[in-house]
Design a protein around this motif. Sequence first.
Motif, mmCIF file in Angstrom:
data_model
loop_
_atom_site.group_PDB
_atom_site.id
_atom_site.type_symbol
_atom_site.label_atom_id
_atom_site.label_comp_id
_atom_site.label_asym_id
_atom_site.label_seq_id
_atom_site.Cartn_x
_atom_site.Cartn_y
_atom_site.Cartn_z
ATOM 1 N N THR A 10 11.250 -23.395 -7.431
ATOM 2 C CA THR A 10 12.559 -23.043 -7.560
ATOM 3 C C THR A 10 13.086 -23.860 -6.209
ATOM 4 O O THR A 10 12.614 -24.010 -5.085
ATOM 5 C CB THR A 10 13.127 -21.673 -7.735
ATOM 6 O OG1 THR A 10 12.521 -20.756 -6.601
ATOM 7 C CG2 THR A 10 12.252 -21.270 -8.816
ATOM 8 N N ASP A 11 14.393 -23.641 -6.184
ATOM 9 C CA ASP A 11 15.165 -24.164 -4.665
ATOM 10 C C ASP A 11 14.913 -23.252 -3.569
ATOM 11 O O ASP A 11 14.709 -23.520 -2.705
ATOM 12 C CB ASP A 11 16.681 -24.312 -5.149
ATOM 13 C CG ASP A 11 16.955 -25.481 -6.047
ATOM 14 O OD1 ASP A 11 15.970 -26.355 -6.279
ATOM 15 O OD2 ASP A 11 18.349 -25.526 -6.670
ATOM 16 N N GLU A 12 15.068 -21.863 -4.058
ATOM 17 C CA GLU A 12 14.709 -20.903 -2.976
ATOM 18 C C GLU A 12 13.248 -20.954 -2.468
ATOM 19 O O GLU A 12 13.135 -20.968 -1.153
ATOM 20 C CB GLU A 12 14.962 -19.449 -3.559
ATOM 21 C CG GLU A 12 16.230 -19.028 -3.729
ATOM 22 C CD GLU A 12 16.649 -19.555 -5.047
ATOM 23 O OE1 GLU A 12 15.748 -19.863 -5.934
ATOM 24 O OE2 GLU A 12 17.799 -19.725 -5.419
ATOM 25 N N LEU A 84 12.712 -32.397 -1.618
ATOM 26 C CA LEU A 84 13.913 -31.753 -0.844
ATOM 27 C C LEU A 84 14.972 -32.929 -0.970
ATOM 28 O O LEU A 84 16.294 -32.423 -1.313
ATOM 29 C CB LEU A 84 13.662 -31.562 0.579
ATOM 30 C CG LEU A 84 12.749 -30.067 0.456
ATOM 31 C CD1 LEU A 84 12.616 -30.030 1.858
ATOM 32 C CD2 LEU A 84 13.432 -29.166 0.192
ATOM 33 N N ARG A 87 16.402 -32.988 -4.705
ATOM 34 C CA ARG A 87 17.027 -32.057 -5.083
ATOM 35 C C ARG A 87 18.248 -31.855 -4.267
ATOM 36 O O ARG A 87 19.023 -30.704 -4.328
ATOM 37 C CB ARG A 87 16.425 -30.711 -5.171
ATOM 38 C CG ARG A 87 15.458 -30.734 -6.315
ATOM 39 C CD ARG A 87 14.658 -29.315 -6.610
ATOM 40 N NE ARG A 87 13.550 -29.345 -7.425
ATOM 41 C CZ ARG A 87 13.015 -28.340 -7.573
ATOM 42 N NH1 ARG A 87 13.324 -27.215 -7.208
ATOM 43 N NH2 ARG A 87 11.913 -28.411 -8.530
ATOM 44 N N LEU A 89 18.495 -31.039 -1.074
ATOM 45 C CA LEU A 89 18.463 -29.761 -0.341
ATOM 46 C C LEU A 89 18.009 -29.977 1.118
ATOM 47 O O LEU A 89 17.500 -28.839 1.698
ATOM 48 C CB LEU A 89 17.203 -28.836 -0.851
ATOM 49 C CG LEU A 89 17.363 -28.269 -2.251
ATOM 50 C CD1 LEU A 89 15.896 -27.492 -2.816
ATOM 51 C CD2 LEU A 89 18.653 -27.419 -2.430
#
Length: 90
Positions: A10-12, A84, A87, A89
Amino acid sequence: MDKKDLYNLTDEELLVEKKKLKKTKVFYAAAIGFMVGILIFGFVSWMLLSEKRFGFLIPMLIPVIFIYRMLKAPNKNKDLEDVLKERKLD
């Protein structure tokens, strides 16, 4: 980690991995700086000796080898950086 595993995170979880990556980069930078300091100190000490024996310089090859391995090692974190960026991020 495999690239396939990174896509499943997940992103977290990716952000946690990003923090670990940052800590690793800081550690490598500090370690390389420390070893360069050892090399400079050793070389200056050798230059100040009255008898310049090359046997004194042989132990100085150890930091050179470690620095080389840190700089030229395959970038294991390249996959994480790619995921990263995909996405967004960063």
